[in-house]
Design a protein around this motif. Structure first.
Motif, mmCIF file in Angstrom:
data_model
loop_
_atom_site.group_PDB
_atom_site.id
_atom_site.type_symbol
_atom_site.label_atom_id
_atom_site.label_comp_id
_atom_site.label_asym_id
_atom_site.label_seq_id
_atom_site.Cartn_x
_atom_site.Cartn_y
_atom_site.Cartn_z
ATOM 1 N N ILE A 81 0.838 -1.192 0.000
ATOM 2 C CA ILE A 81 0.000 0.000 0.000
ATOM 3 C C ILE A 81 0.876 1.246 0.000
ATOM 4 C CG2 ILE A 81 -1.801 1.282 1.190
ATOM 5 C CD1 ILE A 81 -2.729 -1.385 0.100
ATOM 6 N N PHE A 82 0.685 2.069 -1.003
ATOM 7 C CA PHE A 82 1.298 3.377 -1.032
ATOM 8 C C PHE A 82 0.322 4.370 -0.434
ATOM 9 C CE2 PHE A 82 4.902 2.023 -3.408
ATOM 10 C CZ PHE A 82 4.449 1.022 -4.241
ATOM 11 N N ARG A 83 0.687 5.594 -0.430
ATOM 12 C CA ARG A 83 -0.202 6.612 0.117
ATOM 13 C C ARG A 83 -1.543 6.541 -0.586
ATOM 14 N NH1 ARG A 83 -0.831 11.971 2.066
ATOM 15 N NH2 ARG A 83 -2.344 13.124 0.787
ATOM 16 N N ILE A 84 -2.622 6.421 0.197
ATOM 17 C CA ILE A 84 -3.972 6.399 -0.360
ATOM 18 C C ILE A 84 -4.444 7.837 -0.495
ATOM 19 C CG2 ILE A 84 -6.351 5.673 -0.032
ATOM 20 C CD1 ILE A 84 -5.321 3.249 1.503
ATOM 21 N N ASN A 85 -4.605 8.282 -1.722
ATOM 22 C CA ASN A 85 -5.040 9.658 -1.967
ATOM 23 C C ASN A 85 -6.551 9.799 -1.812
ATOM 24 O OD1 ASN A 85 -2.339 10.266 -2.719
ATOM 25 N ND2 ASN A 85 -2.757 9.481 -4.771
ATOM 26 N N ALA A 86 -7.264 8.774 -2.260
ATOM 27 C CA ALA A 86 -8.721 8.795 -2.187
ATOM 28 C C ALA A 86 -9.245 7.390 -2.398
ATOM 29 C CB ALA A 86 -9.314 9.734 -3.240
ATOM 30 N N MET A 87 -10.409 7.127 -1.833
ATOM 31 C CA MET A 87 -11.109 5.875 -2.088
ATOM 32 C C MET A 87 -12.562 6.204 -2.373
ATOM 33 S SD MET A 87 -9.500 3.173 0.666
ATOM 34 C CE MET A 87 -10.142 1.724 -0.183
ATOM 35 N N GLY A 88 -13.196 5.328 -3.113
ATOM 36 C CA GLY A 88 -14.575 5.625 -3.450
ATOM 37 C C GLY A 88 -15.314 4.420 -3.955
ATOM 38 N N TRP A 89 -16.566 4.663 -4.304
ATOM 39 C CA TRP A 89 -17.443 3.625 -4.826
ATOM 40 C C TRP A 89 -18.032 4.100 -6.154
ATOM 41 C CZ3 TRP A 89 -17.862 -1.084 -2.600
ATOM 42 C CH2 TRP A 89 -17.383 -1.215 -1.296
ATOM 43 N N TYR A 90 -18.002 3.206 -7.121
ATOM 44 C CA TYR A 90 -18.648 3.404 -8.401
ATOM 45 C C TYR A 90 -19.692 2.308 -8.559
ATOM 46 C CZ TYR A 90 -15.054 6.725 -9.944
ATOM 47 O OH TYR A 90 -14.225 7.815 -10.085
ATOM 48 N N ARG A 91 -20.596 2.499 -9.490
ATOM 49 C CA ARG A 91 -21.567 1.449 -9.780
ATOM 50 C C ARG A 91 -21.844 1.400 -11.278
ATOM 51 N NH1 ARG A 91 -27.015 4.049 -6.963
ATOM 52 N NH2 ARG A 91 -27.394 5.704 -8.514
#
Length: 117
Positions: A28-38
């Motif tokens: 794992i590198f720096r997590i800039n953003a996480m999200g959900w798509y559908r």
């Protein structure tokens, strides 16, 4: 190798709730953003909700007031609480993470959410 593992999908009646989880593992590198798509059948994949490393959230207009994205940084996990579900929320939901510099995008395998009327 980065892996995003989703859980929490299923079948629910209209008006019900579901909570999706997505955990990042591997290198794992720096997590800039996480999200959900559908992605619903015959439609393009669309953003549902996202949260940045600073905690800023962004929602699709269609889910504002019904869905809430949150995260547990220590667990490298992002959640999507979905309330007041509608049949039009039926889709495969994909977890997404942007990591590192330059940023690289990763996807989960998807989890099915089906809302019956």
């Amino acid at each position: 190798q980065v892996q995003l593992v989703e859980s929490g999908g299923g079948l629910v009646q209209a008006g019900g709730s579901l909570r999706l989880s997505c955990t990042a593992s591997g290198i794992i590198f720096r997590i800039n953003a996480m999200g959900w798509y559908r992605q619903a059948p015959g439609k393009q994949r669309e953003l549902v909700a996202a949260i940045t490393s600073g905690g800023t959230t962004n929602y699709a207009d269609s889910v504002k007031g019904r869905f809430t994205i949150s995260r547990d940084t220590a667990k490298r996990t992002v959640y999507l609480q979905m309330n007041s579900l509608k049949p039009e929320d039926t889709a495969v939901y994909y977890c997404n993470a942007e990591m590192g510099r330059p940023p690289k995008t990763y996807w989960g395998q998807g989890t099915q959410v089906t809302v019956s009327s």
